[in-house]
Design an enzyme around this catalytic site. Structure first.
Site, PDB file in Angstrom:
ATOM      1  N   THR A 149      35.246  38.339  37.953  1.00 47.90           N
ATOM      2  CA  THR A 149      35.529  39.739  38.276  1.00 47.90           C
ATOM      3  C   THR A 149      34.244  40.519  38.502  1.00 47.90           C
ATOM      4  O   THR A 149      33.193  40.211  37.928  1.00 47.90           O
ATOM      5  CB  THR A 149      36.307  40.391  37.111  1.00 47.90           C
ATOM      6  OG1 THR A 149      36.386  41.801  37.312  1.00 47.90           O
ATOM      7  CG2 THR A 149      35.628  40.143  35.770  1.00 47.90           C
ATOM      8  N   TYR A 153      36.458  42.737  28.072  1.00 47.32           N
ATOM      9  CA  TYR A 153      37.004  41.918  29.156  1.00 47.32           C
ATOM     10  C   TYR A 153      35.883  41.407  30.053  1.00 47.32           C
ATOM     11  O   TYR A 153      35.774  40.207  30.327  1.00 47.32           O
ATOM     12  CB  TYR A 153      38.013  42.722  29.969  1.00 47.32           C
ATOM     13  CG  TYR A 153      38.327  42.099  31.303  1.00 47.32           C
ATOM     14  CD1 TYR A 153      38.975  40.867  31.374  1.00 47.32           C
ATOM     15  CD2 TYR A 153      37.964  42.731  32.498  1.00 47.32           C
ATOM     16  CE1 TYR A 153      39.258  40.277  32.608  1.00 47.32           C
ATOM     17  CE2 TYR A 153      38.247  42.156  33.717  1.00 47.32           C
ATOM     18  CZ  TYR A 153      38.882  40.930  33.770  1.00 47.32           C
ATOM     19  OH  TYR A 153      39.148  40.355  34.987  1.00 47.32           O
TER      20      TYR A 153
END
Length: 335
Positions: A117, A141
């Protein structure tokens, strides 16, 4: 046919990748614990239920199918949830990946495509962002994904494993035939939330921050069609099978869309206005995140083929025909 193990293949991007792999002549084998994935999204190959932290289950799947490569999507992904429960993210995303890598080693499988990501970058120091941008995540995350990237770099340097790390920007849209699409519980992504507000399934759409240093004051994001993402994963599998070396690549269009522009496009598509509520900025939201995708074009021969209009059209078709949302909820834009 060549089997590809798609871990987390019942989720949003994983299921679309299975569709694309199938169209390119591979047999995708879904391995998913179905805690957040959807059984009805497994349509293009066999399904095996299990958790990546279960060594015996992984060994059985590798023995049964002997996959040529693994595509790894299995992860917790919600930023807010990661702040509330960091250990769950490190245990699932990091320890789970180590378990998967150990199983690959036991099976002699040496090719991995990893779902990463742009959250590994953190606040942008330059836009568009290329793969050499500093990686300073803003939340657990992003840190969990960056930790896995570090593991993969070490393995690429000191073992026979080769990997392609794919750093997504903002995935959106749906399969053209509305067979699968975006469905999260709870939903936190901007386009489905805005569409559900336009359909009257949610009370309003919240915009967080209207005073950023951007053309209209709202956050700017790079929205990439999920089928373009899927195509990149299939290409990455082929690249590794053909002997390609380990690499990390951005996946985005290179074009930014502000929240106001996005809402205007969805209002135009729906033909109806919907309630919008503006609030202050949220901590951790960067003003602008836009990809430099030159490396993916060069290494994989990949390029995004769908624009924002196609993203909204396919998402609209999916949400109006197949994905009934929960009524009377307050929408929140999450960049």
């Amino acid at each position: 046919m060549t089997h590809v193990l798609v871990v987390g293949g019942a989720g949003y991007i994983g299921s679309h990748t299975c569709l694309d792999l199938s169209e390119k002549g591979f047999t995708p084998v879904v391995f998913d614990n179905f805690s957040r994935g959807h059984r009805e999204f497994v349509r293009w190959g066999p399904a095996e239920e299990g958790d990546i932290r279960d060594a015996a289950a992984l060994d059985a799947v590798f023995a049964r199918y002997r996959p040529a490569a693994v595509v790894h999507f299995a992860a917790l992904i919600e930023v807010g949830e990661s702040v509330k429960d960091p250990l769950a993210f490190y245990e699932n995303n990091v320890a789970g990946t180590v378990s998967l890598l150990q199983a690959m080693g036991r099976a002699g499988c040496e090719r991995l495509v990893f779902s990463s990501t742009c959250a590994t970058y953190g606040d942008p120091v330059a836009v568009p962002m290329d793969e050499n941008h500093p990686q300073v995540p803003l939340n657990p995350y992003g840190h969990s994904k960056l930790m896995v990237e570090r593991v993969l770099r070490d393995l690429s340097a000191h073992s026979s494993l080769r990997s392609v790390i794919l750093r997504y920007f903002n995935a959106a849209g749906a399969d053209d035939e509305t067979r699968i699409g975006e469905r999260h519980d709870p939903e936190t992504h901007a386009i489905p939330l805005a569409i559900e507000a336009a359909l009257g399934r949610r009370a309003r759409f919240k915009v967080f921050g209207s005073d950023y240093d951007t053309p209209d004051g709202t956050c700017v994001r790079d929205y990439i069609h999920v089928m373009d993402l899927a195509d990149a994963h299939s290409r990455a599998v082929g690249y590794l099978i053909e002997g390609g070396e380990s690499t990390a690549l951005n996946l985005g269009t290179g074009d930014g869309t502000s929240v106001r522009e996005l809402l205007g496009a969805i209002e135009k598509r729906s033909g109806r206005p919907f309630p919008i509520e503006e609030e202050g900025r949220r901590p951790g939201d960067a003003p602008m995140l836009v990809a430099d995708n030159a490396a993916a074009r060069r290494v994989l021969g990949w390029m995004p083929r769908r624009d924002l209009s196609n993203i909204i059209d396919t998402a609209w078709a999916w949400h109006t025909s197949s994905n009934v949302g929960s009524p009377d909820q307050t929408s929140q834009e999450v960049a």
